[in-house]
Structure formats: structure tokens, C-alpha cells
Scaffold this motif. Structure first.
Motif, PDB file in Angstrom:
ATOM      1  N   PHE A 257       9.736 -41.710 -10.160  1.00 22.40           N
ATOM      2  CA  PHE A 257       9.099 -41.358 -11.425  1.00 22.40           C
ATOM      3  C   PHE A 257      10.092 -40.625 -12.334  1.00 22.40           C
ATOM      4  CE2 PHE A 257       6.685 -38.353 -14.067  1.00 22.40           C
ATOM      5  CZ  PHE A 257       5.886 -39.247 -14.751  1.00 22.40           C
ATOM      6  N   LEU A 258      10.851 -39.714 -11.740  1.00 23.23           N
ATOM      7  CA  LEU A 258      11.817 -38.951 -12.538  1.00 23.23           C
ATOM      8  C   LEU A 258      12.937 -39.832 -13.076  1.00 23.23           C
ATOM      9  CD1 LEU A 258      12.135 -35.667 -10.432  1.00 23.23           C
ATOM     10  CD2 LEU A 258      10.900 -36.006 -12.581  1.00 23.23           C
ATOM     11  N   ALA A 259      13.301 -40.860 -12.324  1.00 21.01           N
ATOM     12  CA  ALA A 259      14.439 -41.694 -12.708  1.00 21.01           C
ATOM     13  C   ALA A 259      14.025 -42.973 -13.418  1.00 21.01           C
ATOM     14  CB  ALA A 259      15.260 -42.042 -11.471  1.00 21.01           C
ATOM     15  N   ARG A 260      12.755 -43.040 -13.854  1.00 23.96           N
ATOM     16  CA  ARG A 260      12.319 -44.284 -14.497  1.00 23.96           C
ATOM     17  C   ARG A 260      13.083 -44.461 -15.806  1.00 23.96           C
ATOM     18  NH1 ARG A 260       9.396 -40.282 -16.117  1.00 23.96           N
ATOM     19  NH2 ARG A 260       8.198 -40.249 -18.046  1.00 23.96           N
ATOM     20  N   ARG A 261      13.308 -45.710 -16.164  1.00 25.80           N
ATOM     21  CA  ARG A 261      14.044 -45.990 -17.396  1.00 25.80           C
ATOM     22  C   ARG A 261      13.124 -45.809 -18.592  1.00 25.80           C
ATOM     23  NH1 ARG A 261      18.952 -48.150 -16.207  1.00 25.80           N
ATOM     24  NH2 ARG A 261      19.040 -48.850 -14.052  1.00 25.80           N
ATOM     25  N   PRO A 262      13.585 -45.081 -19.596  1.00 21.79           N
ATOM     26  CA  PRO A 262      12.743 -44.951 -20.784  1.00 21.79           C
ATOM     27  C   PRO A 262      12.660 -46.301 -21.495  1.00 21.79           C
ATOM     28  CG  PRO A 262      14.900 -43.991 -21.169  1.00 21.79           C
ATOM     29  CD  PRO A 262      14.873 -44.422 -19.743  1.00 21.79           C
ATOM     30  N   THR A 263      11.515 -46.575 -22.098  1.00 20.83           N
ATOM     31  CA  THR A 263      11.392 -47.828 -22.841  1.00 20.83           C
ATOM     32  C   THR A 263      12.099 -47.673 -24.170  1.00 20.83           C
ATOM     33  OG1 THR A 263       9.351 -47.067 -23.798  1.00 20.83           O
ATOM     34  CG2 THR A 263       9.171 -48.393 -21.810  1.00 20.83           C
ATOM     35  N   GLN A 264      12.363 -48.799 -24.811  1.00 24.46           N
ATOM     36  CA  GLN A 264      13.082 -48.794 -26.092  1.00 24.46           C
ATOM     37  C   GLN A 264      12.352 -47.939 -27.127  1.00 24.46           C
ATOM     38  OE1 GLN A 264      15.877 -50.529 -25.820  1.00 24.46           O
ATOM     39  NE2 GLN A 264      16.642 -49.837 -27.761  1.00 24.46           N
ATOM     40  N   GLU A 265      11.020 -48.056 -27.173  1.00 20.90           N
ATOM     41  CA  GLU A 265      10.253 -47.319 -28.185  1.00 20.90           C
ATOM     42  C   GLU A 265      10.366 -45.815 -27.933  1.00 20.90           C
ATOM     43  OE1 GLU A 265       7.403 -49.984 -26.501  1.00 20.90           O
ATOM     44  OE2 GLU A 265       9.455 -50.602 -26.836  1.00 20.90           O
ATOM     45  N   ALA A 266      10.291 -45.447 -26.641  1.00 23.56           N
ATOM     46  CA  ALA A 266      10.358 -44.027 -26.320  1.00 23.56           C
ATOM     47  C   ALA A 266      11.698 -43.447 -26.749  1.00 23.56           C
ATOM     48  CB  ALA A 266      10.148 -43.819 -24.825  1.00 23.56           C
ATOM     49  N   GLN A 267      12.756 -44.269 -26.620  1.00 25.07           N
ATOM     50  CA  GLN A 267      14.098 -43.809 -26.991  1.00 25.07           C
ATOM     51  C   GLN A 267      14.205 -43.501 -28.464  1.00 25.07           C
ATOM     52  OE1 GLN A 267      17.593 -46.084 -26.162  1.00 25.07           O
ATOM     53  NE2 GLN A 267      17.307 -45.902 -23.985  1.00 25.07           N
ATOM     54  N   ASN A 268      13.483 -44.266 -29.283  1.00 20.88           N
ATOM     55  CA  ASN A 268      13.641 -44.108 -30.718  1.00 20.88           C
ATOM     56  C   ASN A 268      12.459 -43.423 -31.377  1.00 20.88           C
ATOM     57  OD1 ASN A 268      16.254 -45.475 -31.401  1.00 20.88           O
ATOM     58  ND2 ASN A 268      15.268 -47.003 -30.117  1.00 20.88           N
ATOM     59  N   ALA A 269      11.582 -42.907 -30.552  1.00 14.43           N
ATOM     60  CA  ALA A 269      10.405 -42.240 -31.110  1.00 14.43           C
ATOM     61  C   ALA A 269      10.837 -41.002 -31.890  1.00 14.43           C
ATOM     62  CB  ALA A 269       9.448 -41.845 -30.003  1.00 14.43           C
TER      63      ALA A 269
ATOM     64  N   ALA B 121      23.798 -41.439 -42.826  1.00 14.71           N
ATOM     65  CA  ALA B 121      23.402 -40.064 -42.510  1.00 14.71           C
ATOM     66  C   ALA B 121      21.952 -39.997 -42.026  1.00 14.71           C
ATOM     67  CB  ALA B 121      23.602 -39.164 -43.726  1.00 14.71           C
ATOM     68  N   ALA B 122      21.127 -40.935 -42.498  1.00 12.66           N
ATOM     69  CA  ALA B 122      19.706 -40.915 -42.115  1.00 12.66           C
ATOM     70  C   ALA B 122      19.509 -41.347 -40.658  1.00 12.66           C
ATOM     71  CB  ALA B 122      18.919 -41.832 -43.032  1.00 12.66           C
ATOM     72  N   LEU B 123      20.549 -41.920 -40.057  1.00 14.99           N
ATOM     73  CA  LEU B 123      20.397 -42.467 -38.698  1.00 14.99           C
ATOM     74  C   LEU B 123      20.850 -41.497 -37.619  1.00 14.99           C
ATOM     75  CD1 LEU B 123      22.015 -45.959 -39.361  1.00 14.99           C
ATOM     76  CD2 LEU B 123      19.606 -45.368 -39.534  1.00 14.99           C
ATOM     77  N   LEU B 124      21.348 -40.341 -38.005  1.00 20.93           N
ATOM     78  CA  LEU B 124      22.063 -39.478 -37.059  1.00 20.93           C
ATOM     79  C   LEU B 124      21.327 -39.183 -35.761  1.00 20.93           C
ATOM     80  CD1 LEU B 124      23.950 -36.918 -39.320  1.00 20.93           C
ATOM     81  CD2 LEU B 124      24.867 -38.788 -37.948  1.00 20.93           C
ATOM     82  N   GLY B 129      20.280 -48.312 -29.881  1.00 19.32           N
ATOM     83  CA  GLY B 129      19.623 -49.572 -29.534  1.00 19.32           C
ATOM     84  C   GLY B 129      18.879 -50.226 -30.679  1.00 19.32           C
ATOM     85  N   ALA B 130      18.325 -49.420 -31.581  1.00 21.54           N
ATOM     86  CA  ALA B 130      17.455 -49.984 -32.615  1.00 21.54           C
ATOM     87  C   ALA B 130      18.166 -50.157 -33.951  1.00 21.54           C
ATOM     88  CB  ALA B 130      16.231 -49.080 -32.785  1.00 21.54           C
ATOM     89  N   LEU B 131      19.506 -50.104 -33.969  1.00 20.97           N
ATOM     90  CA  LEU B 131      20.214 -50.259 -35.242  1.00 20.97           C
ATOM     91  C   LEU B 131      20.412 -51.736 -35.570  1.00 20.97           C
ATOM     92  CD1 LEU B 131      23.040 -47.589 -34.789  1.00 20.97           C
ATOM     93  CD2 LEU B 131      20.810 -47.280 -35.857  1.00 20.97           C
ATOM     94  N   SER B 132      20.438 -52.056 -36.850  1.00 15.15           N
ATOM     95  CA  SER B 132      20.735 -53.428 -37.266  1.00 15.15           C
ATOM     96  C   SER B 132      22.240 -53.660 -37.125  1.00 15.15           C
ATOM     97  CB  SER B 132      20.329 -53.616 -38.721  1.00 15.15           C
ATOM     98  OG  SER B 132      21.232 -52.923 -39.560  1.00 15.15           O
ATOM     99  N   GLY B 133      22.649 -54.938 -37.251  1.00 10.69           N
ATOM    100  CA  GLY B 133      24.067 -55.274 -37.105  1.00 10.69           C
ATOM    101  C   GLY B 133      24.943 -54.500 -38.076  1.00 10.69           C
TER     102      GLY B 133
END
Lengths: 269, 345
Positions: A257-269, B121-124, B129-133
Motif C-alpha cells: 500500500f505504501l509503495a503503490r504507484r500514484p496515478t497520473q491524475e494524483a501526480q498533477n492534482a 512560469a505557470a507550470l513550475l 507527465g502532463a505537459l504538452s510537447g
């Protein structure tokens, strides 16, 4: 999305899906049935009795600690090896990879005998240390021997999954090889390394063959299960076994559970 | 600024042999060549990831042939940008600064400064992973430029993006280069990159640099037919003899506006060759009777190969013209082109 087993949406049964599912279920049953039967057949009273038994708890503590010590020491030494295996090409690398897998292949009682010739009382190392037979250290060595391939292989795969270009880019930005390793390679591979550590630790805990040859006493839990089965019968062995299984599964689940991979959305939330 | 002296490297199937190159301070140099010619190997040697078998690499007069990559002060930008996926954009850009021991406060200032200039600067605080090319490229450039390296090494930075974005990123690259004044060494297989970005171009074919020239010069006067063909020139012919305004090639006399005694080759853009059923009067000075040898699809147009005696040319026609003229193998036609359509070198 359609899968090989059929349209996920319509769930239409085909012979293909049916036969594959049936065969798969057989394997799952092989794993789950004995474990489930074991847990269900032991009563709570039996379990609490075992948990209150000082001999049992001490043995469980010894088993967990020895396996953990083996895992930590082997991680410190094995991670650099895994990194070198993932990054460098050199003569004899294939042979080296095969050697690392040897402990998985050879019978573990034979492994125990082999270890004796190195760490036993009459061995060269033994004449310095007084021999590791019958000691917690000896148990840890036996556990390490049979379980270290799981760690090395997982860490190796983890480092292979880190693109080398990332490391090169970091070097070109002025980072030393040390810095690159600790800021790029290791942080990106830590999940695989941790999962290798869990595997190694679990494999160490469960080791019986090599351990019993190095040390009948102090008694690790797998040895105790065997001894109680031999001396007192199934019921006495069962509760100890169940207790160990419950502890292992709990730790396994927590670490996963501790080492689960974060999902893409969670990374950019 | 950077000097490569007689570099040699043998690796698998190809060899780089006796490669010499000198880059000027602050220039945008494009090394142009087809894939598999060893451009990436060259970048790896300059960056310090691969040792040459022989030869020397000098930077500002210092021999750096055996220096480790981190000591060279050249930042590499890869085709896929190689952003660190476990770090935020800010940490990516700050990476080189931190590696050089810049305090985190100063590093943060430099990062803010640079990312504002590059409009990221807005992306800092985002992960990569979610950046455009386009955003990825700008982050990669910011990361490379942050520690103020002596030189930027760009390994096909535009190859992975689609055509529309490529033009925009090219523009961006030029702007950044003009802005920073850092020396850029950019390797690519795309002649358009060279034409648009380079102050000087080196054309690399078969492990050698065949020609080094300004892009206009290169396209006006390629050093030989291989270079010309690689640059996208078609209908390249060796000239047997030439005088003012006219030359002989393939046994045929061809009017070429810019021809003189010094030329050795001519080439004609396939789209500048007209095909017709009947000869016609026009200002075009070249008209030959010819026969269709073969034809094939070439994107939105058709490539028709025609011959007239020993002369062999490819013309591009639309599908409509192709049908209207009833072109097939063996069809007899007339081909017409202006003397100004004949390029000489």
C-alpha cells in the motif's frame, strides 16, 4: 475496450473465455484453498493461546528480525550490484546473472550444507568467528543466501526501467555519478527495490531447509511449525503457522500500500 | 570555441573517421545528416559519454577529450527531452544549478527568471507527465540553460513532434538562441531545421563532414551530388560542358539562366517541369519530346519519370493533369521548363 477474453461490455461467453477462466481458477484454488482451510480450521482460542506462548512469540520475533537484518544488509550491498548489472556491459555478465539465480534453483537443504562449509566451526571463516552455527547471525546468513536473488532481480529490473538518457542529461547538467544515482536512478527505482526487499524478506521468513541445517536452535517459526507437528501433532503446529501467516500478510499488504504507484491524475492534482 | 580534431570512432557498422570541426563562440551550428550516420555518436563524444578511438576534443583551447561529462559544462537536450518524471518542473529546471552547488534561494530566483522568459512560469509546480510537447521542449531548454552552460548540444530536438508544432518549436529555438547567445550544436536529419536555424551547417554523410557552409550557400552551391540529393534537390545532372546561359547534360542542350563555365551540376525542381501532349510556344527556353518511363504516387501529387535520349527527369503533376493527359508508361509527351528553373552548382 475489447480484450482477448471477449468484449468487456457484452460479457458474451465463448469457449475460449470459459476454458481459460477454468484453467486459471484451478491455479488460484491451489494457492488459496490450503491457506483458507488452514485459517478457517484454527479457532480464535487456539490462536490467542499461541500468541500468548512466549516460545512462539520469541520465535516469531527472531524470524522477522533475522530476515529483516538479512534484507537490509543485502540491500546495501545488492543495490549497487543491481545498478552495475543494469548499466554496464561487461564480459561474463550473462554468467553472473545466472550465478545470482543459483540459490533459487538448488535444493535449500543442499544450500544449508554448502553454507556450513563456509561458516561452520571448522571452516576458515568459522575459525575466526567461532562459527555461526546455532546463532541468529547464522540464521540470517542462511536466509540471505536463499532469498537475495529476489532482491537483486527486482532492483535490476527497476534500474533497467530508468531510461539511461535521464542519467546522461543529469550528468551533462553538472551532476556527479553519485549525485545522479541518488537524485535520479534511486528515486525512480525505489518502488521496485522496495518490492524486491519485501519479496526477499518474505522469502527469508519462510526459509526452512537451509535454516534448519545451520540452526535448529534458536528456533525460527518455520522450524517450530515442523517441530511441533512432529512432536505434538497437527493442532499444535497449525496455530503457530496461522499466526505467522497473518503477520506476514499484514506486513505485505501495508508495504504494498505504501509503495503503490500514484496515478497520473494524483501526480498533477 | 569547440574544436574537434581528427576524431575517429568505430562502432558496429559505421565509422567516423578523421572528423574535423570548429565551432565559433555563440553560433548556431547545425550538423545535418541522414539517420545512422553517426550524428548521435558525435554528440555522445562531445558530451563525454563516449570516448573517441583517436583525435582530440578542445573547448576554449583546453583539451577535454578525457574529461567526464559533468566537468565539460555542455548541456544535452534529447529528442524526447529526458525530463525527470519524479520531479516538478521547478525541480527539473533547478537540477543543474543545485548540482553545481548553487544555494536553493539563488537557484529558485534563476528558475523564476528563466521560466518567465520562456513562458512556463505557470507550470513550475506541475509534474512533467502532463505537459504538452511544446511545454516539454521549453522545460528541457530551461533546464539546460539554467546553469549557463558553455554550449548546448541538441540531439534531434524536433524529430518527435508533428509538422505544425515543429515549425513553432523551431521559431522558439531561434528566439532562445538569439536571446541567450550560447553556442548551440544541433544535430538533425531535417534540412528545414538547418535552413531555418543554422548560422552554419555541416553536412555529414558516411562518417565524414562533406561540406560546411551557411545555409543559403549550402542550398545554392552544394559541394557534390550526394549532398545536393540529401538536401532534397532532385533531377540532379552532371554537366558535360557549359558556357554562359547554356549547358550540355545527358547529351541534351539545356538553357540555364545562371550557367557559366564553372558549374559542374544542374538540378531542376520536379514541380517546375510542365508536361503537355503538344508542343507550345512560351517564354520557357527548354522544351523536349519525351516518353513516360514510369509513375508513382508521391503524396498529393504524382511523380512521373520521363526520358529524352539519355536525359532522365522526374516531374510532379496533379491527379487531374495526370488523367487529362492520359499518362501511362510509354506515353509520348513534351516537357517544358524555364531556364531560370535550372539551378546550377
Amino acid at each position: 475496450m475489447s480484450t482477448v477474453l471477449g468484449e468487456a461490455r457484452s460479457y458474451r461467453l465463448s469457449w475460449f473465455a470459459l476454458i481459460f477462466a477454468a484453467l486459471g481458477s484451478c491455479v488460484l484454488l491451489l494457492i488459496v484453498a490450503p491457506l483458507l482451510a488452514l485459517v478457517l480450521s484454527s479457532s480464535l482460542g487456539e490462536l490467542s493461546q499461541a500468541a500468548a506462548d512466549a516460545e512462539v512469540t520469541q520465535s516469531i520475533r527472531l524470524t522477522l528480525a533475522a530476515a529483516l537484518a538479512a534484507t537490509i544488509v543485502c540491500t546495501l550491498a545488492g543495490v549497487p550490484l543491481s545498478y552495475v548489472l543494469a548499466r554496464r556491459k561487461f564480459f561474463g555478465k550473462t554468467a553472473l546473472l545466472a550465478i545470482i539465480d543459483l540459490p533459487i534453483i538448488i535444493p535449500h537443504s543442499a544450500a544449508g550444507i554448502a553454507l556450513l562449509t563456509v561458516i561452520g566451526r571448522r571452516s576458515l571463516l568459522g575459525s575466526v568467528t567461532g562459527g555461526l552455527m546455532g546463532s541468529a547471525a547464522g540464521i540470517a546468513v542462511a536466509m540471505a543466501f536463499v532469498s537475495v536473488p529476489f532482491l537483486i532481480n527486482a532492483a535490476h529490473a527497476g534500474f533497467l526501467a530508468v531510461p539511461e538518457r535521464l542519467e546522461k542529461a543529469a550528468r551533462s547538467l553538472g551532476a556527479s555519478p553519485w549525485r545522479v544515482f541518488f537524485t535520479i536512478s534511486l528515486p525512480m527505482a525505489w518502488r521496485d527495490i522496495l518490492s524486491g526487499m519485501v519479496l526477499m524478506w518474505a522469502r527469508g521468513i519462510s526459509e526452512f531447509g537451509a535454516v534448519i541445517i545451520i540452526a535448529y536452535h534458536p528456533m525460527t517459526t518455520p522450524v517450530m511449525v515442523f517441530q511441533r507437528f512432529n512432536d505434538y501433532g497437527l493442532a499444535h503446529a497449525r496455530s503457530v503457522a496461522v499466526l505467522l501467516i497473518i503477520i506476514c500478510v499484514a506486513i505485505f499488504v501495508i508495504v504494498r500500500f505504501l509503495a503503490r504507484r500514484p496515478t497520473q491524475e494524483a501526480q498533477n492534482a | 570555441m569547440l574544436e574537434l580534431e581528427s576524431l575517429c570512432k568505430r562502432l558496429g557498422l559505421f565509422t567516423i573517421s578523421d572528423l574535423n570541426l570548429r565551432l565559433n563562440q555563440g553560433e548556431y551550428f547545425v550538423l545535418l545528416g541522414p539517420s545512422g550516420v553517426g550524428k548521435t555518436v558525435l554528440i555522445e563524444m562531445v558530451a563525454g559519454f563516449m570516448a573517441p578511438d583517436a583525435g582530440r576534443i578542445l573547448c576554449e583551447g583546453q583539451d577535454i577529450t578525457t574529461s567526464p561529462p559533468e566537468a565539460r559544462d555542455f548541456a544535452v537536450v534529447y529528442q524526447d527531452y529526458a525530463l525527470f518524471p519524479h520531479l516538478t518542473v521547478a525541480a527539473n529546471v533547478a537540477y543543474g544549478l543545485r548540482a553545481r552547488g548553487v544555494k536553493s534561494k539563488q537557484a529558485a530566483e534563476r528558475v523564476r527568471d528563466l521560466t518567465e522568459k520562456l513562458n512556463i512560469a505557470a507550470l513550475l509546480n506541475r509534474h512533467t507527465g502532463a505537459l504538452s510537447g511544446g511545454e516539454q521542449q521549453r522545460v528541457a531548454l530551461a533546464r539546460a540553460l539554467a546553469p549557463r552552460p558553455r554550449m548546448l548540444l541538441l540531439d534531434e530536438p524536433l524529430a518527435a513532434v508533428d509538422v505544425g508544432l515543429r515549425a513553432r518549436l523551431r521559431h522558439e529555438l531561434r528566439r532562445i538562441h538569439q536571446h541567450t547567445g550560447t553556442t548551440f550544436l544541433h544535430v538533425t536529419h531535417d534540412p528545414d531545421d538547418a535552413l531555418y536555424l543554422a548560422e552554419r551547417v555541416g553536412v555529414m554523410l558516411g562518417g565524414h563532414i562533406r561540406q560546411i557552409a551557411a545555409p543559403e550557400e549550402l542550398f545554392r552551391a552544394p559541394s557534390d551530388a550526394d549532398v545536393a540529393e540529401f538536401l532534397g534537390m532532385r533531377n540532379i545532372m552532371t554537366v558535360d560542358s557549359a558556357s554562359q546561359g547554356v549547358c550540355r547534360a545527358g547529351g541534351v542542350e539545356i538553357h540555364a539562366a545562371l550557367a557559366d563555365e564553372s558549374i559542374s551540376h544542374i538540378w531542376i525542381k520536379p514541380e517546375e517541369i510542365l508536361l503537355s501532349r503538344q508542343p507550345f510556344d512560351s517564354s520557357a527556353r527548354n522544351q523536349f519530346r519525351c516518353m513516360v518511363e514510369e509513375w508513382e504516387n508521391s503524396g498529393p501529387l504524382l511523380a512521373v519519370r520521363i526520358s529524352s535520349g539519355a536525359l532522365r527527369l522526374t516531374a510532379l503533376v496533379t491527379y487531374e493533369s495526370f488523367n487529362k493527359l492520359g499518362i501511362d508508361v510509354g506515353t509520348e509527351l513534351y516537357c517544358t521548363f524555364k531556364s531560370s528553373a535550372v539551378h546550377c552548382f
